[in-house]
Design a protein around this motif. Structure first.
Motif, mmCIF file in Angstrom:
data_model
loop_
_atom_site.group_PDB
_atom_site.id
_atom_site.type_symbol
_atom_site.label_atom_id
_atom_site.label_comp_id
_atom_site.label_asym_id
_atom_site.label_seq_id
_atom_site.Cartn_x
_atom_site.Cartn_y
_atom_site.Cartn_z
ATOM 1 N N ILE A 1 -0.422 4.594 4.839
ATOM 2 C CA ILE A 1 0.442 5.075 3.728
ATOM 3 C C ILE A 1 1.425 5.985 4.418
ATOM 4 O O ILE A 1 2.529 6.112 3.910
ATOM 5 N N ASN A 2 1.056 6.857 5.397
ATOM 6 C CA ASN A 2 2.056 7.674 6.057
ATOM 7 C C ASN A 2 2.999 7.106 6.887
ATOM 8 O O ASN A 2 4.279 7.579 6.792
ATOM 9 N N LYS A 3 2.457 6.173 7.463
ATOM 10 C CA LYS A 3 3.466 5.319 8.384
ATOM 11 C C LYS A 3 4.655 4.550 7.469
ATOM 12 O O LYS A 3 5.809 4.608 7.675
ATOM 13 N N THR A 4 4.142 4.066 6.263
ATOM 14 C CA THR A 4 4.879 3.265 5.271
ATOM 15 C C THR A 4 5.891 4.287 4.585
ATOM 16 O O THR A 4 7.134 4.077 4.623
ATOM 17 N N ALA A 5 5.722 5.526 4.372
ATOM 18 C CA ALA A 5 6.267 6.745 3.889
ATOM 19 C C ALA A 5 7.316 6.844 4.566
ATOM 20 O O ALA A 5 8.638 7.346 4.379
ATOM 21 N N GLU A 6 7.035 7.177 5.797
ATOM 22 C CA GLU A 6 7.862 7.724 6.965
ATOM 23 C C GLU A 6 8.977 6.461 7.181
ATOM 24 O O GLU A 6 10.249 6.811 7.273
#
Length: 207
Positions: A182-187
């Motif tokens: 989720i964090n990598k996708t958001a970034e």
């Protein structure tokens, strides 16, 4: 030659600055630098883009319009794309995109032979047209699927509020399928964690 970088995202939820470092790194490989950045949050399906218009107005013959990918420049209909291309050609601007390798010759060693120059220019223009057409087709296909998804969600009582951004939805889906967190996708997409979670949940409900 002035290199003018154009960065676009569809909505304020997306980070239009996301590709800035990639573009800087790309031109530095040719020992060049970007003179100006033109950044806006507007749909690529519209010609009403103030920063793109400003870029064209401020450009001179021989300048470069640099983008991360052709779909950052256009998701326009064929007629609107012709209008934009006419403006670009009239100004004598070269389009360079990271996803169009033939355009990189603008920064490299372009053949001095007139015949080879003509051949490579023709190939580059053909590929540019293909990518532009593909970007528009993808936009329309996502639009169709989005409308179908909204109808299904409404029938299930799951959809309320405004229609989510199509491009952000597509990019989140792609990174999710690739196994990004989720964090990598958001970034990568330039949105909040909550947006990623919300879109993933909606995708799961529509399966």
């Amino acid at each position: 030659m002035f290199i003018r970088a154009y960065l676009r995202a569809s909505t304020s939820e997306q980070d239009a600055n996301r590709a800035k470092s990639s573009l800087k790194k790309f031109v530095s490989g040719f020992s060049k630098r970007i003179a100006s950045f033109y950044i806006e949050n507007k749909s690529g399906n519209s010609l009403d883009r103030p920063e793109l218009i400003r870029l064209l107005d401020e450009s001179e013959s021989g300048d470069v319009l640099l983008v991360e990918s052709i779909d950052r420049l256009t998701r326009l209909s064929p007629d609107d794309w012709k209008t934009l291309v006419a403006s670009i050609n009239e100004k004598g601007i070269s389009v360079v995109s990271l996803d169009l390798p033939t355009s990189h010759l603008t920064f490299g060693s372009f053949p001095s032979d007139d015949f080879m120059r003509s051949i490579l220019s023709a190939i580059n223009n053909m590929l540019l047209e293909i990518l532009a057409a593909s970007a528009y087709k993808e936009y329309r296909e996502r639009e169709r699927k989005q409308k179908e998804g909204i109808v299904k969600a409404q029938q299930k009582g799951l959809y309320h509020g405004r229609q989510p951004d199509l491009e952000a939805h597509d990019r989140i889906a792609s990174f999710t399928e690739a196994g990004f967190s989720i964090n990598k996708t958001a970034e990568a997409v330039g949105v909040s964690r909550s947006t990623v979670i919300r879109v993933r949940k909606r995708l799961k409900n529509l399966d």
